[in-house]
Design a protein around this motif. Structure first.
Motif, PDB file in Angstrom:
ATOM      1  N   PHE A 246     -28.369  12.818 -54.989  1.00  0.00           N
ATOM      2  CA  PHE A 246     -27.768  11.748 -55.244  1.00  0.00           C
ATOM      3  C   PHE A 246     -28.491  10.280 -54.670  1.00  0.00           C
ATOM      4  O   PHE A 246     -28.528   9.209 -55.617  1.00  0.00           O
ATOM      5  CB  PHE A 246     -26.210  11.308 -54.435  1.00  0.00           C
ATOM      6  CG  PHE A 246     -25.520  12.236 -54.430  1.00  0.00           C
ATOM      7  CD1 PHE A 246     -23.986  11.177 -55.019  1.00  0.00           C
ATOM      8  CD2 PHE A 246     -24.688  13.182 -54.365  1.00  0.00           C
ATOM      9  CE1 PHE A 246     -23.059  11.365 -55.479  1.00  0.00           C
ATOM     10  CE2 PHE A 246     -23.853  13.837 -54.263  1.00  0.00           C
ATOM     11  CZ  PHE A 246     -22.929  13.095 -55.884  1.00  0.00           C
ATOM     12  N   GLU A 247     -29.759  10.378 -54.151  1.00  0.00           N
ATOM     13  CA  GLU A 247     -30.423   9.263 -53.750  1.00  0.00           C
ATOM     14  C   GLU A 247     -31.306   8.284 -54.859  1.00  0.00           C
ATOM     15  O   GLU A 247     -31.740   8.271 -55.299  1.00  0.00           O
ATOM     16  CB  GLU A 247     -31.347   9.480 -52.562  1.00  0.00           C
ATOM     17  CG  GLU A 247     -32.391  10.617 -53.036  1.00  0.00           C
ATOM     18  CD  GLU A 247     -31.372  11.822 -52.274  1.00  0.00           C
ATOM     19  OE1 GLU A 247     -32.762  12.702 -52.710  1.00  0.00           O
ATOM     20  OE2 GLU A 247     -30.826  12.081 -52.743  1.00  0.00           O
ATOM     21  N   ARG A 248     -30.798   9.901 -56.381  1.00  0.00           N
ATOM     22  CA  ARG A 248     -32.041   9.980 -56.942  1.00  0.00           C
ATOM     23  C   ARG A 248     -31.477   9.244 -58.456  1.00  0.00           C
ATOM     24  O   ARG A 248     -32.068   9.346 -59.558  1.00  0.00           O
ATOM     25  CB  ARG A 248     -33.332  10.770 -57.399  1.00  0.00           C
ATOM     26  CG  ARG A 248     -34.463  10.967 -56.453  1.00  0.00           C
ATOM     27  CD  ARG A 248     -35.429  12.387 -56.999  1.00  0.00           C
ATOM     28  NE  ARG A 248     -35.008  13.619 -56.661  1.00  0.00           N
ATOM     29  CZ  ARG A 248     -34.115  14.385 -57.533  1.00  0.00           C
ATOM     30  NH1 ARG A 248     -34.514  13.795 -58.878  1.00  0.00           N
ATOM     31  NH2 ARG A 248     -33.630  15.871 -57.204  1.00  0.00           N
ATOM     32  N   ALA A 249     -30.142   9.582 -58.840  1.00  0.00           N
ATOM     33  CA  ALA A 249     -29.103   9.491 -59.831  1.00  0.00           C
ATOM     34  C   ALA A 249     -29.637   7.516 -60.448  1.00  0.00           C
ATOM     35  O   ALA A 249     -28.404   6.676 -59.256  1.00  0.00           O
ATOM     36  CB  ALA A 249     -27.763   9.894 -59.769  1.00  0.00           C
ATOM     37  N   TYR A 250     -29.609   7.898 -62.065  1.00  0.00           N
ATOM     38  CA  TYR A 250     -29.355   6.717 -62.132  1.00  0.00           C
ATOM     39  C   TYR A 250     -27.702   6.752 -62.213  1.00  0.00           C
ATOM     40  O   TYR A 250     -26.665   5.537 -62.089  1.00  0.00           O
ATOM     41  CB  TYR A 250     -29.197   6.656 -63.861  1.00  0.00           C
ATOM     42  CG  TYR A 250     -30.180   5.983 -63.941  1.00  0.00           C
ATOM     43  CD1 TYR A 250     -30.894   5.312 -64.026  1.00  0.00           C
ATOM     44  CD2 TYR A 250     -31.357   7.118 -64.163  1.00  0.00           C
ATOM     45  CE1 TYR A 250     -32.694   4.757 -64.368  1.00  0.00           C
ATOM     46  CE2 TYR A 250     -33.065   6.726 -64.037  1.00  0.00           C
ATOM     47  CZ  TYR A 250     -33.600   5.604 -64.795  1.00  0.00           C
ATOM     48  OH  TYR A 250     -34.354   5.292 -64.248  1.00  0.00           O
ATOM     49  N   GLY A 251     -26.294   7.658 -62.690  1.00  0.00           N
ATOM     50  CA  GLY A 251     -25.497   7.473 -62.313  1.00  0.00           C
ATOM     51  C   GLY A 251     -24.596   8.899 -62.595  1.00  0.00           C
ATOM     52  O   GLY A 251     -25.226  10.021 -62.965  1.00  0.00           O
ATOM     53  N   ALA A 252     -23.639   9.601 -62.805  1.00  0.00           N
ATOM     54  CA  ALA A 252     -23.210  10.948 -63.323  1.00  0.00           C
ATOM     55  C   ALA A 252     -22.241  10.708 -64.226  1.00  0.00           C
ATOM     56  O   ALA A 252     -21.879  10.051 -65.193  1.00  0.00           O
ATOM     57  CB  ALA A 252     -22.233  10.880 -61.889  1.00  0.00           C
ATOM     58  N   ILE A 253     -21.884  11.268 -64.860  1.00  0.00           N
ATOM     59  CA  ILE A 253     -21.210  12.376 -65.888  1.00  0.00           C
ATOM     60  C   ILE A 253     -19.815  12.728 -65.490  1.00  0.00           C
ATOM     61  O   ILE A 253     -19.731  14.042 -64.788  1.00  0.00           O
ATOM     62  CB  ILE A 253     -21.936  13.308 -67.322  1.00  0.00           C
ATOM     63  CG1 ILE A 253     -23.230  12.861 -67.615  1.00  0.00           C
ATOM     64  CG2 ILE A 253     -21.078  13.285 -68.498  1.00  0.00           C
ATOM     65  CD1 ILE A 253     -24.244  13.828 -68.370  1.00  0.00           C
ATOM     66  N   THR A 254     -19.195  12.046 -66.082  1.00  0.00           N
ATOM     67  CA  THR A 254     -17.336  11.970 -65.262  1.00  0.00           C
ATOM     68  C   THR A 254     -16.406  12.591 -66.014  1.00  0.00           C
ATOM     69  O   THR A 254     -15.673  13.538 -65.376  1.00  0.00           O
ATOM     70  CB  THR A 254     -17.022  10.896 -64.374  1.00  0.00           C
ATOM     71  OG1 THR A 254     -16.753   9.958 -64.795  1.00  0.00           O
ATOM     72  CG2 THR A 254     -18.189  10.917 -63.142  1.00  0.00           C
ATOM     73  N   MET A 348     -24.519  -0.709 -65.867  1.00  0.00           N
ATOM     74  CA  MET A 348     -24.174  -0.228 -64.495  1.00  0.00           C
ATOM     75  C   MET A 348     -25.309  -0.726 -63.469  1.00  0.00           C
ATOM     76  O   MET A 348     -25.070  -1.706 -62.337  1.00  0.00           O
ATOM     77  CB  MET A 348     -23.674   1.302 -63.924  1.00  0.00           C
ATOM     78  CG  MET A 348     -22.891   1.725 -65.135  1.00  0.00           C
ATOM     79  SD  MET A 348     -21.550   3.192 -64.860  1.00  0.00           S
ATOM     80  CE  MET A 348     -23.451   4.160 -64.838  1.00  0.00           C
ATOM     81  N   ARG A 349     -26.423  -0.155 -64.119  1.00  0.00           N
ATOM     82  CA  ARG A 349     -26.908  -0.718 -62.610  1.00  0.00           C
ATOM     83  C   ARG A 349     -27.970  -2.233 -62.664  1.00  0.00           C
ATOM     84  O   ARG A 349     -28.333  -2.428 -61.048  1.00  0.00           O
ATOM     85  CB  ARG A 349     -28.556   0.178 -63.402  1.00  0.00           C
ATOM     86  CG  ARG A 349     -30.103  -0.400 -62.121  1.00  0.00           C
ATOM     87  CD  ARG A 349     -30.872   0.917 -63.156  1.00  0.00           C
ATOM     88  NE  ARG A 349     -32.728   0.448 -62.006  1.00  0.00           N
ATOM     89  CZ  ARG A 349     -33.562   0.934 -61.985  1.00  0.00           C
ATOM     90  NH1 ARG A 349     -33.822   1.602 -62.970  1.00  0.00           N
ATOM     91  NH2 ARG A 349     -34.863   0.418 -61.664  1.00  0.00           N
ATOM     92  N   HIS A 350     -27.740  -2.685 -64.056  1.00  0.00           N
ATOM     93  CA  HIS A 350     -28.051  -4.402 -63.639  1.00  0.00           C
ATOM     94  C   HIS A 350     -26.850  -5.417 -63.529  1.00  0.00           C
ATOM     95  O   HIS A 350     -26.869  -6.373 -63.266  1.00  0.00           O
ATOM     96  CB  HIS A 350     -29.039  -4.479 -65.170  1.00  0.00           C
ATOM     97  CG  HIS A 350     -29.930  -4.042 -65.044  1.00  0.00           C
ATOM     98  ND1 HIS A 350     -31.545  -4.244 -64.465  1.00  0.00           N
ATOM     99  CD2 HIS A 350     -30.686  -2.601 -65.503  1.00  0.00           C
ATOM    100  CE1 HIS A 350     -32.229  -3.333 -64.369  1.00  0.00           C
ATOM    101  NE2 HIS A 350     -32.627  -2.723 -65.264  1.00  0.00           N
TER     102      HIS A 350
END
Length: 407
Positions: A246-254, A348-350
């Motif tokens: 989790f701490e390294r993730a850009y995001g999840a494929i949901t 999502m990040r920016h």
């Protein structure tokens, strides 16, 4: 969240930027990678503009022994895979090699390598053809070369569904993680079809733009849209199980779903909206939870109208912001959908949605909230990427933010 998988590393090769930071900076600034072809004389072709990757030095990013054995599409894939692994901070040598696999997609294969060897055959005879031709052109070559390069013995596969392939590869990699076939997957897509042989095959489809002005050659959703510009490049990703990183993730494929259109001339409607709804159902999300849609952006009135109709069917009229970052790169076929996933994660990040690089004459019937003029600030927790492959393939994939991620 335990049923999802995380994207912990990515790297990009694109016509408007090498690496995710350069690609994102150019995309937000509206800097296009579309330009007249430079690597061959296109005077005799009706198509004059392409999304060529510039500044890529394979000798700096690919082992020297592999350069004569492989096509530029494999150079891109090998370089981006190493970049994605570095981005994830991952040493795959610390894993059981059967726990790490590779899933890629490729629509065209190694056309530049293949053209060169065909020319040798015609001019010098079959004895002059490289033995590497036996695999350098092949659709599965990137999966194979990545696996060999990194000593990965887990599941390896390739999906061939044209533009939809980039999403299909990620969807399949996610499935392998969820059923515990793999602990880690390298997945994504690259293309490099910009050579005379590759271009000839694309021209035959009748879908390419013949406009010679790069600024007007590819106008998704515009009333003057006259086809797409072909491009090269794509993106590669590192995927891990949701309990690992989790701490390294850009995001999840949901969410992910695919569908297939009926044959031309059928009275049945297209199936793109079914793929979109399937991805939402898979993610357990209502349409209003989606913060942005990254469009397939076919760039022809019939294709654009069909996509706009599918978006409106699911989200309502002007119900969701729509981005078309392909307008800056051209359609990269399998690589294009993968690049859009990278763009969605960076949105999502920016917290900003890039605008198309032109002020479109948007038909009112589309009822589309296309982001135009300037980038639009937005807090996006869930982004939907749409892809359609020539021949009836449809795919939709949702990426979402994760709590606790540091990206």
């Amino acid at each position: 969240m335990s049923t999802h998988c995380l994207i912990t590393g990515l790297d990009v090769v694109a016509p408007n930027g090498l690496g995710a930071p350069a690609y994102w900076e150019a995309t937000v600034a509206g800097e296009s990678g579309l330009r007249p072809f430079t690597r061959f004389d296109a005077a005799r072709y009706p198509v004059k503009v392409g999304g060529e990757v510039t500044g890529f030095r394979p000798e700096d990013r690919v082992p020297a022994r592999l350069l004569p054995q492989s096509d530029p599409v494999t150079w891109f894939a090998l370089a981006a895979t190493q970049g994605a692994l570095d981005d994830a901070g991952m040493d795959v040598g610390t894993f059981d090699p059967y726990d790490v696999g590779v899933v890629t997609s490729l629509a065209f294969g190694g056309f530049e390598f293949g053209q060169r060897e065909l020319q040798k055959s015609w001019s010098q005879g079959p004895q002059a053809v490289s033995a590497y031709q036996s695999f350098a052109w092949f659709y599965a070559v990137n999966t194979g070369q990545i696996s060999i390069r990194h000593g990965l013995r887990g599941h390896g596969s390739v999906l061939v569904s044209e533009q939809a392939g980039g999403l299909d590869a990620l969807g399949h990699a996610r499935r392998l993680l969820r059923n515990e076939t793999l602990r880690v997957a390298v997945a994504g897509a690259m293309e490099a079809p910009l050579c005379p042989w590759g271009l000839a095959g694309q021209i035959a489809s009748g879908l390419l733009s013949t406009e010679s002005d790069p600024a007007r050659a590819y106008l998704p959703f515009d009333r003057a849209a006259g086809g797409h510009v072909p491009g090269e490049g794509g993106a590669m990703f590192v995927l891990e199980r949701a309990d690992a990183a989790f701490e390294r993730a850009y995001g999840a494929i949901t969410g992910y779903a695919a569908s297939f259109d009926p044959p031309p001339g059928s009275s049945r409607p297209g199936a793109l909206s079914r793929a979109i709804s399937g991805a939402l159902d898979d993610a357990g999300l209502a349409p209003e939870r989606i913060g942005v849609v990254l469009a397939d952006a076919g760039g022809r009135p019939d294709l654009d109208a069909a996509e706009a109709g599918a978006i409106a069917e699911v989200f309502g009229h002007r119900g969701v912001p729509v981005a078309a970052p392909k307008a800056l790169t051209g359609r990269l076929y399998a690589g294009g959908a993968a690049l859009d996933v990278a763009c969605a994660l960076l949105i999502m990040r920016h917290g900003v949605i890039p605008a198309v690089p032109y002020e479109p004459d948007l038909p009112s019937a589309y009822n589309l909230d296309l982001v135009t003029g300037h980038p639009r600030p937005a807090h996006v927790e869930h982004a939907l990427v749409i892809a359609r492959g020539h021949g009836g393939f449809n795919a939709a994939l949702i990426v979402s933010t994760v709590k606790g991620g540091q990206r």
